[in-house]
Design a protein around this motif. Sequence first.
Motif, short mmCIF file in Angstrom:
data_model
loop_
_atom_site.label_atom_id
_atom_site.label_comp_id
_atom_site.label_asym_id
_atom_site.label_seq_id
_atom_site.Cartn_x
_atom_site.Cartn_y
_atom_site.Cartn_z
N LEU A 199 6.14 -93.93 -42.46
CA LEU A 199 7.02 -95.09 -42.63
C LEU A 199 7.44 -95.28 -44.09
O LEU A 199 8.61 -95.57 -44.38
N ILE A 200 6.49 -95.16 -45.03
CA ILE A 200 6.80 -95.54 -46.41
C ILE A 200 7.38 -94.41 -47.24
O ILE A 200 7.92 -94.66 -48.31
N THR A 201 7.26 -93.15 -46.77
CA THR A 201 7.83 -92.06 -47.56
C THR A 201 9.34 -92.25 -47.72
O THR A 201 10.01 -92.68 -46.78
N PRO A 202 9.89 -91.94 -48.88
CA PRO A 202 11.34 -92.10 -49.06
C PRO A 202 12.16 -90.95 -48.46
O PRO A 202 13.38 -91.00 -48.47
N HIS A 203 11.49 -89.92 -47.95
CA HIS A 203 12.20 -88.70 -47.54
C HIS A 203 11.52 -88.14 -46.29
O HIS A 203 10.48 -87.52 -46.37
#
Length: 234
Positions: A148-152
């Motif tokens: 969920l929190i990964t930007p990629h």
Amino acid sequence: FMFAAMSGKQFHAGFWAGLNFLKPQLLPVPFIALTFQRLWQALAIAAGVVAGLCLLSVVLVGTEGISQYLQLLRFYSTTESGFGSYPEKMHNLRALVQYFAPFSLAPYLWVAMVVPIALLTMWLNASKVDGDDKTAFLWIGNFLTMMLITPHLYAHDLSFLLVPSALTLTLSGAAVPLFVPPLLICLSALPILPLVVGNPVPPPLPIIFLLAYLGCVWMVRKSITKRSSLVAEF
């Protein structure tokens, strides 16, 4: 990394966590897990592996290459789409906020969603965990947070769902509704969906699937609680 951390093998946990630097957007959760589970030796080893990979990067591409890479990261964070970063094809919170909100507001909304999830993950990893069931639920949460929190995160990265699905099925036993195991298997096949339909899948669809996924995990946990109560009564 997960199996090493679960079994307390600090050297192995630190080594595998550090190697996540090859895909640096996945680093925060492994480092949160090591820090708040107080696996200090593993944390030191992970930091050493990351430092070694940083040094290797400088040797391979030079300081100018590193500088250009940092400029590219700055471009990614200030530009809506381009150069291999296409949030409209991703399946994470960043993609979701850019789908519904103007780009000028999206970074702030993304941070506002990431921070409480990261804090909750820190709290979960800092909590005392006894028993295989609670340990499995902890790592289900860690994997979902990482995604969920990964930007990629593109569709093929959704293959990470295989791990929490396997953990959930291991926990489920025979007491859960019959549709739960097939649904988890279908959700784990979600990375194939864009290839089947031939177009990018809009971010809200994977989020809907993720909510269904969380529902499955909740039902599994409820069945375990019910099973434990029955055992206690006998």
